[in-house]
Scaffold this active site. Sequence first.
Site, short mmCIF file in Angstrom:
data_model
loop_
_atom_site.label_atom_id
_atom_site.label_comp_id
_atom_site.label_asym_id
_atom_site.label_seq_id
_atom_site.Cartn_x
_atom_site.Cartn_y
_atom_site.Cartn_z
N ASP A 18 47.50 8.60 -40.12
CA ASP A 18 48.06 9.12 -41.36
C ASP A 18 49.51 9.51 -41.16
O ASP A 18 49.96 9.79 -40.04
CB ASP A 18 47.27 10.35 -41.83
CG ASP A 18 45.89 9.99 -42.36
OD1 ASP A 18 45.66 8.80 -42.62
OD2 ASP A 18 45.06 10.90 -42.53
N LYS A 59 49.40 7.65 -47.01
CA LYS A 59 49.60 7.46 -48.45
C LYS A 59 50.84 8.23 -48.90
O LYS A 59 50.96 9.42 -48.63
CB LYS A 59 48.37 7.92 -49.24
CG LYS A 59 47.08 7.21 -48.81
CD LYS A 59 45.89 7.79 -49.54
CE LYS A 59 44.62 7.07 -49.14
NZ LYS A 59 44.23 7.34 -47.74
N MET A 64 46.11 20.07 -50.22
CA MET A 64 47.22 19.55 -51.03
C MET A 64 47.71 20.65 -51.96
O MET A 64 47.81 20.50 -53.18
CB MET A 64 46.79 18.29 -51.79
CG MET A 64 46.55 17.10 -50.88
SD MET A 64 45.63 15.75 -51.64
CE MET A 64 43.94 16.31 -51.37
#
Length: 483
Positions: free
Chosen positions: A253, A275, A389
């Site tokens: 990641d 991402k 997040m």
Amino acid sequence: MSASPALFPLFLDLRGRRVLVVGGGSVARRKIEALRDAGARVVVGAPALEPAIARLVDDGDIERLVGRFDPNWLNDTWLVVAATDSTIINRAVATAAEARRVWANVVDDAELSSVQVPSRVERGRLQVAISSGGGAPMLARHLREKFEAQLDESLGELAGLLADQRRRIRRRWPDIGARRAFFERLLSGPVPGLLRRGDADGARAEFERTLEQDATPHPRGSVALVGAGPGDPGLLTLRGLRALNEADVILHDRLVSREVLALARRDAELIEVGKQVGGDHHATQARIHALLVEHARAGRRVVRLKGGDPFVFGRGGEELEILHAHGIDFEVVPGVTAAIACAAYAGVPLTHREHAQSVRFLTALGRDGDDPVDWPALAQERQTLAFYMGVSGLERIRDNLVAHGRAADTPFALIENGTRAQQRVVAGTLSQLPEAAAAHAVKAPALLILGEVAAAATALHWFGPRPLRLEDAPGSRTVPQAA
């Protein structure tokens, strides 16, 4: 002055052989325990014995010679260990042993010893011995601790399997070159991983398949889904470190720290598959799936390295489903999830007997960014909410919680770059949440902890700078709490 010659390393078979230990204290006890584990017939000689050694004598597990050291104690002895606190006695033991050609180890005295006892790492039948020749014992101990961390317990089972099958292996591959190639295939294949997972039957079946296959078979790939933790490389698990050291390819990641990646095998191929904010997450995930299958089918050992824990908002389950559908071997190595680690590094107990008996892990954005949320349940008191997040939708979180009954003065701690050298903590109350985050320009990666326990961040912080509050921001004005 010339350097001393190197010692010649040996492993002794002491089963049933007489070994004398001179001394009756704690040091002697540790030596007796190790010798008994090796199957030696231990005889201890000393005027007095500590209780633990005396019990071994009373139980008939070891023999005893009473009094001060006598050279005749060395009769029929293969090895002697001098473990007294008297230099005179230790020297007498060493001198008598030299005269009778008996190997002697004098504890913590390399000059008097003809045998050095190395630092050892034991995994069943497998032993790794480390010696500095008595000159740097702390270095040997330091290296032993490193090997203890790096060598998996399942290596003992692997050593046992290979020892039990040694004759069959030699019959199947009598040529040394072919036999070496067999071991390379076996040790780089699925067998070690199956043993780590506790699948002894699967490991034996895979061993049989490898033993009987052709000399140059197509290698079988595998995938390890590894949690990298929140960033501090010290929080990577031992099994995660071993997986990184064995990997041919690492799909990682974007938020996996450079310090964690630096622990990987030097020649492993590193592929970033993180991402990007605002990107097409579904397309990126599909690419990750394709890469996992492609590299595993090519016979490579693949590590899918995820920040935190792969099964906590990491889509690890989806990736395992793809691997399972394609018949690819896999294992999962859990990681320290961000909520637990970041809270600990901010001094926030997620649960506390007086404030919260439960904790909920949530993501500020659902899978599609618009998942329904049970706000009345989240607004209940005496529970801790941990939002992953945590810089997304803070105004929405504040407004919905207050609207459904959560007190506006509920404490929060917003942790940016948790566990890393750049860690920042912004603290305040729910009514101030979005304004405080904006005033201090909090950016991802960040985790939001909301609940009564978050107040501890101000008093119990121990890592990094003290928590910031809204009023600490230049030019900011404290936002009045909602009624």
